[in-house]
Design a protein around this motif. Sequence first.
Motif, short mmCIF file in Angstrom:
data_model
loop_
_atom_site.label_atom_id
_atom_site.label_comp_id
_atom_site.label_asym_id
_atom_site.label_seq_id
_atom_site.Cartn_x
_atom_site.Cartn_y
_atom_site.Cartn_z
N MET A 67 0.85 -1.20 0.00
CA MET A 67 0.00 0.00 0.00
C MET A 67 0.88 1.25 0.00
O MET A 67 1.82 1.36 0.78
N LYS A 109 -10.28 7.90 7.13
CA LYS A 109 -11.59 7.25 7.25
C LYS A 109 -11.82 6.75 8.68
O LYS A 109 -12.91 6.90 9.24
N ILE A 110 -10.79 6.15 9.25
CA ILE A 110 -10.90 5.65 10.63
C ILE A 110 -11.13 6.81 11.59
O ILE A 110 -11.96 6.72 12.51
N PHE A 140 -2.05 -1.92 9.30
CA PHE A 140 -1.36 -1.74 8.02
C PHE A 140 -0.05 -2.53 7.92
O PHE A 140 0.64 -2.46 6.90
N GLU A 162 -6.91 5.95 4.33
CA GLU A 162 -7.55 4.98 5.22
C GLU A 162 -7.54 5.47 6.67
O GLU A 162 -8.50 5.29 7.42
N GLU A 219 -2.37 6.10 0.07
CA GLU A 219 -3.52 5.22 0.32
C GLU A 219 -3.70 4.98 1.81
O GLU A 219 -4.83 4.97 2.32
N ARG A 220 -2.58 4.81 2.50
CA ARG A 220 -2.64 4.61 3.95
C ARG A 220 -3.18 5.86 4.64
O ARG A 220 -3.98 5.76 5.57
#
Length: 255
Positions: A1, A12-13, A29, A9, A5-6
């Motif tokens: 990843m 989002k969390i 991750f 994410e 991208e990380r």
Amino acid sequence: MFAEERHAEIEKILKKEGKVKVKELSNIFSVTDDCIRKDLKVLENDGKLRRTYGGAILSKDYPLQREVVDRKMYHVDQKERIAKKAFEHIKENETIFLDISTTNILLARLLANSNKKILVVSNMIDILQILVKNPLITVVGTGGTMHSKVNGFMGALTIEYIGDYSFDKAFLGTCGIDIRDSTFTTLGAEDGLTKKAIINNSRHKYVMIENEKFYFNESYKYAHFDDINGIFTDKKPEKSIENLFLASDVQIYHL
């Protein structure tokens, strides 16, 4: 990843949970703690979060939903659990105040469907409309300056009206806490000063707070933990925050 991208994410969390922890993210991750710390630093520089010891919390650039019209359908399950627990603490013939709060809307629905004979004062239109359907409940609106974003009354005229009452119990909303000085916070002075008046005229004061708000704070501090008797929440906060409440003799209620 890829790092980008990380980062997406992690955002989002954050928006879902209100906080993240380095250890948990490194496991999710499969990267080192140092890698996650660098990610959090990048996101902090972009204004997406604020780093804390061992993790990060949501930045004010990504605020929790603020207007009542947005918040009514947000975290409904959690708010219902909070409302049910608060409902158990309301006794027959009490005079209570229900502050502007989407959780208090759910509490009002429980009261409206009950056989409890009580007097309820509120500065929120939604709450008044729900409670007036039950003939056992005497419903009083504060009046004052109407604020459409919260569908309720705040400010000097509302504060003056509140001062004429003595409440057995008050249930207050909050936008979060400031753990640096153990205070409850809200969006602005008018709401904050109105909440202070409610607290000053109530024997027992309770704050309705979803777990995610333990990790977020707003601009105006309206009460210290010492000013409050208890909090109703959907689940117990982590130990460090729980200890702050217990040190101020604040009871934590949850299902």
